[in-house]
Design a protein around this motif. Structure first.
Motif, PDB file in Angstrom:
ATOM      1  N   ARG A 157      15.038  53.340 -27.770  1.00 18.82           N
ATOM      2  CA  ARG A 157      15.642  54.152 -28.813  1.00 18.82           C
ATOM      3  C   ARG A 157      15.462  55.623 -28.459  1.00 18.82           C
ATOM      4  NH1 ARG A 157      17.566  51.611 -32.976  1.00 18.82           N
ATOM      5  NH2 ARG A 157      17.600  53.485 -34.299  1.00 18.82           N
ATOM      6  N   ALA A 182      29.213  57.321 -25.464  1.00 18.95           N
ATOM      7  CA  ALA A 182      29.177  57.154 -26.913  1.00 18.95           C
ATOM      8  C   ALA A 182      28.569  55.801 -27.288  1.00 18.95           C
ATOM      9  CB  ALA A 182      30.585  57.287 -27.492  1.00 18.95           C
ATOM     10  N   GLN A 183      28.950  54.767 -26.563  1.00 21.53           N
ATOM     11  CA  GLN A 183      28.396  53.442 -26.841  1.00 21.53           C
ATOM     12  C   GLN A 183      26.901  53.414 -26.549  1.00 21.53           C
ATOM     13  OE1 GLN A 183      30.371  50.245 -24.809  1.00 21.53           O
ATOM     14  NE2 GLN A 183      29.019  48.672 -25.609  1.00 21.53           N
ATOM     15  N   GLU A 184      26.494  54.029 -25.431  1.00 22.81           N
ATOM     16  CA  GLU A 184      25.069  54.065 -25.083  1.00 22.81           C
ATOM     17  C   GLU A 184      24.259  54.765 -26.164  1.00 22.81           C
ATOM     18  OE1 GLU A 184      22.020  56.217 -21.928  1.00 22.81           O
ATOM     19  OE2 GLU A 184      24.167  56.632 -21.814  1.00 22.81           O
ATOM     20  N   MET A 185      24.733  55.933 -26.619  1.00 18.82           N
ATOM     21  CA  MET A 185      24.003  56.685 -27.635  1.00 18.82           C
ATOM     22  C   MET A 185      23.919  55.908 -28.948  1.00 18.82           C
ATOM     23  SD  MET A 185      22.915  59.568 -26.319  1.00 18.82           S
ATOM     24  CE  MET A 185      22.627  58.664 -24.786  1.00 18.82           C
ATOM     25  N   THR A 186      25.008  55.255 -29.305  1.00 20.64           N
ATOM     26  CA  THR A 186      25.028  54.481 -30.545  1.00 20.64           C
ATOM     27  C   THR A 186      24.056  53.313 -30.471  1.00 20.64           C
ATOM     28  OG1 THR A 186      27.321  55.107 -30.970  1.00 20.64           O
ATOM     29  CG2 THR A 186      26.493  53.148 -32.096  1.00 20.64           C
ATOM     30  N   GLU A 187      24.070  52.598 -29.340  1.00 21.78           N
ATOM     31  CA  GLU A 187      23.170  51.456 -29.184  1.00 21.78           C
ATOM     32  C   GLU A 187      21.707  51.888 -29.163  1.00 21.78           C
ATOM     33  OE1 GLU A 187      24.543  49.517 -25.668  1.00 21.78           O
ATOM     34  OE2 GLU A 187      26.239  48.533 -26.686  1.00 21.78           O
ATOM     35  N   GLY A 189      20.519  54.180 -31.027  1.00 18.74           N
ATOM     36  CA  GLY A 189      20.170  54.673 -32.354  1.00 18.74           C
ATOM     37  C   GLY A 189      20.044  56.174 -32.430  1.00 18.74           C
ATOM     38  N   ASP A 191      20.911  60.162 -32.997  1.00 18.77           N
ATOM     39  CA  ASP A 191      21.694  61.072 -33.836  1.00 18.77           C
ATOM     40  C   ASP A 191      22.459  61.943 -32.847  1.00 18.77           C
ATOM     41  OD1 ASP A 191      22.650  63.246 -35.288  1.00 18.77           O
ATOM     42  OD2 ASP A 191      20.912  63.355 -36.599  1.00 18.77           O
ATOM     43  N   TRP A 192      23.727  61.589 -32.574  1.00 14.22           N
ATOM     44  CA  TRP A 192      24.438  62.235 -31.477  1.00 14.22           C
ATOM     45  C   TRP A 192      25.754  62.846 -31.925  1.00 14.22           C
ATOM     46  CZ3 TRP A 192      29.248  60.541 -29.639  1.00 14.22           C
ATOM     47  CH2 TRP A 192      29.672  59.294 -30.132  1.00 14.22           C
ATOM     48  N   GLN A 193      26.153  63.888 -31.197  1.00  9.85           N
ATOM     49  CA  GLN A 193      27.438  64.546 -31.396  1.00  9.85           C
ATOM     50  C   GLN A 193      28.087  64.756 -30.034  1.00  9.85           C
ATOM     51  OE1 GLN A 193      27.275  68.195 -33.896  1.00  9.85           O
ATOM     52  NE2 GLN A 193      25.094  67.758 -34.044  1.00  9.85           N
TER      53      GLN A 193
END
Length: 239
Positions: A157, A182-187, A189, A191-193
């Protein structure tokens, strides 16, 4: 207000590195600090100037070094020869980045509980790796960074907040790489922009970048917009 500087040497794996610390001596108490990760040529006046600009915003700026004291590239071939071993050994890169951050946190001017990092090109990849491997940062900002995952942080995480500032026409980071990021950051968890600038190629913050055939072109509008986005982000994460 007087901007002060000093060089800081630190070691890792028997190699000596040299970074530049910059701060405003108008502040008596320790200040939040922002590390600056260099592009593929090594620590240069570009990164040093970014550290100075951060000091002007009230932070302690620190231009990091991951190649070794005095190791700089002057041509594409030399730059690639310096960067490639660390691209191929991301745990080594992460360890060197960790040593730099530890050196920064040890400085008396620094509030070690409020640390962030920004980076450009290869440095953008570097600060993303700092977040991926869990270094004690509140946030990272990648300017036209490479999104290639390191391969040793899957399933972890990401606690640091992440801001990626990307030129949509960057030939080194195609749209599919952006979606994978984007998928990596989402998986993870996070807080990404992600801010994508249209009509903008790689190295858009570097006024010396002017090689469309290589994909590196300065863009004054994207440069200003990305710096403004960074300022707002740092104000949030280091408050």
């Amino acid at each position: 207000m007087t901007i002060q500087t000093r060089t800081i040497e630190y070691t890792h794996g028997g190699i000596t590195f040299e970074g530049l610390l910059v701060w405003d001596d108008a502040f008596d108490a320790p200040r939040p600090a922002v590390a600056v990760a260099h592009a593929w040529a090594g620590r240069s006046s570009f990164e040093d100037d970014k550290a100075r600009a951060l000091a002007g915003l009230g932070y302690v700026g620190f231009a990091m070094d991951v190649y070794g004291k005095g190791r700089r590239g002057a041509t594409r071939e030399e730059n690639a020869a310096l960067m490639t071993p660390l691209m191929q050994d991301r745990p080594m890169l992460q360890a060197r980045l960790g040593a730099a951050l530890q050196a920064l946190a040890a400085q008396p001017e620094v509030d070690r509980q409020r640390l962030a990092a920004i980076g450009f090109c290869f440095g953008g990849l570097s600060v993303l790796d700092m977040a991926r491997c869990g270094l004690p940062l509140r946030g990272v900002v990648s300017f036209h960074g490479l999104f290639l995952p390191p391969g040793n942080t899957a399933g972890r995480r990401i606690a640091a907040k992440v801001l990626a500032l990307h030129g949509w026409d960057d030939p080194m980071v195609k749209p599919e790489a952006v979606l994978a990021f984007a998928q990596e950051m989402t998986e993870a968890g996070a807080d990404w922009q992600l801010h994508a600038y249209g009509g903008t190629m790689h190295a858009f913050t570097n006024p010396e970048a002017n090689d469309p055939s290589f994909g590196t072109v300065y863009n004054a509008c994207a440069d200003a917009r990305s710096w403004s986005a960074m300022r707002g982000f740092l104000g949030e994460v280091l408050s």
